[in-house]
Enzyme design. Sequence first.
Site, PDB file in Angstrom:
ATOM      1  N   SER A 114     119.106 -44.200  39.811  1.00 40.28           N
ATOM      2  CA  SER A 114     117.647 -44.301  39.736  1.00 40.28           C
ATOM      3  C   SER A 114     117.039 -43.517  38.578  1.00 40.28           C
ATOM      4  CB  SER A 114     117.020 -43.834  41.055  1.00 40.28           C
ATOM      5  OG  SER A 114     117.478 -44.616  42.132  1.00 40.28           O
ATOM      6  N   HIS A 169     113.553 -39.414  39.466  1.00 42.78           N
ATOM      7  CA  HIS A 169     112.704 -40.508  38.990  1.00 42.78           C
ATOM      8  C   HIS A 169     111.723 -40.001  37.939  1.00 42.78           C
ATOM      9  CE1 HIS A 169     113.292 -42.843  43.054  1.00 42.78           C
ATOM     10  NE2 HIS A 169     114.427 -42.623  42.399  1.00 42.78           N
TER      11      HIS A 169
END
Length: 202
Positions: A114, A169
């Site tokens: 991610s 993220h």
Amino acid sequence: MLTFALIAVTVLVSWLAFERPALLDRLILWPPAIDRKKQYDRLLTHGFIHADWSHLLFNMITLYFFGRLIERVMAELVGPLGFVLFYLSAIVIAILPTYLRHRHDPTYRSLGASGAVSAVLFAFILLQPWSLILVFFLPMPAILYAVMYIGYSIYMDKRGGDNINHSAHISGAIYGVLFMLLMEPRFGGAFLQRLMSPSFGG
């Protein structure tokens, strides 16, 4: 083709880790293994394994849709392997804040691409802020999605409790933008010009 190669390798390694728990345990980001056993490779290998098929599928679909453009841009800026170097470095850079925060926590583990995928996504948004991104099958301008994505990630990182590494993220998104600007500073001016001239869909 490099985007497809990264997807293929990630799918293969993730699948092997699904079938072999010992392999997952060796590749996952586990801070004590880095501090005590000096297994620094975990800062990279965690990005090639996933919690389940849905986790893997979401990351790889995102990489597929946005990685191809960034791969072409990177090839022009730094050569054919530029995208791979960008992606691999993003895995490491995105996880560093998490590792430093949890380096003395033996119960903490993290896995997934991610952080690197966020770097690719935000590199894309820098280049095409008004492109339409499908969010739960609804079209949304990329720049609006970016604002919501960062805001939500910051909120959830502070709140915690959902077993998602929102810190990675955020770090990945920042790295993606900064890397692009470092490679070509003119991207910053072009971004501002596009931002002031909305053109939905491109």
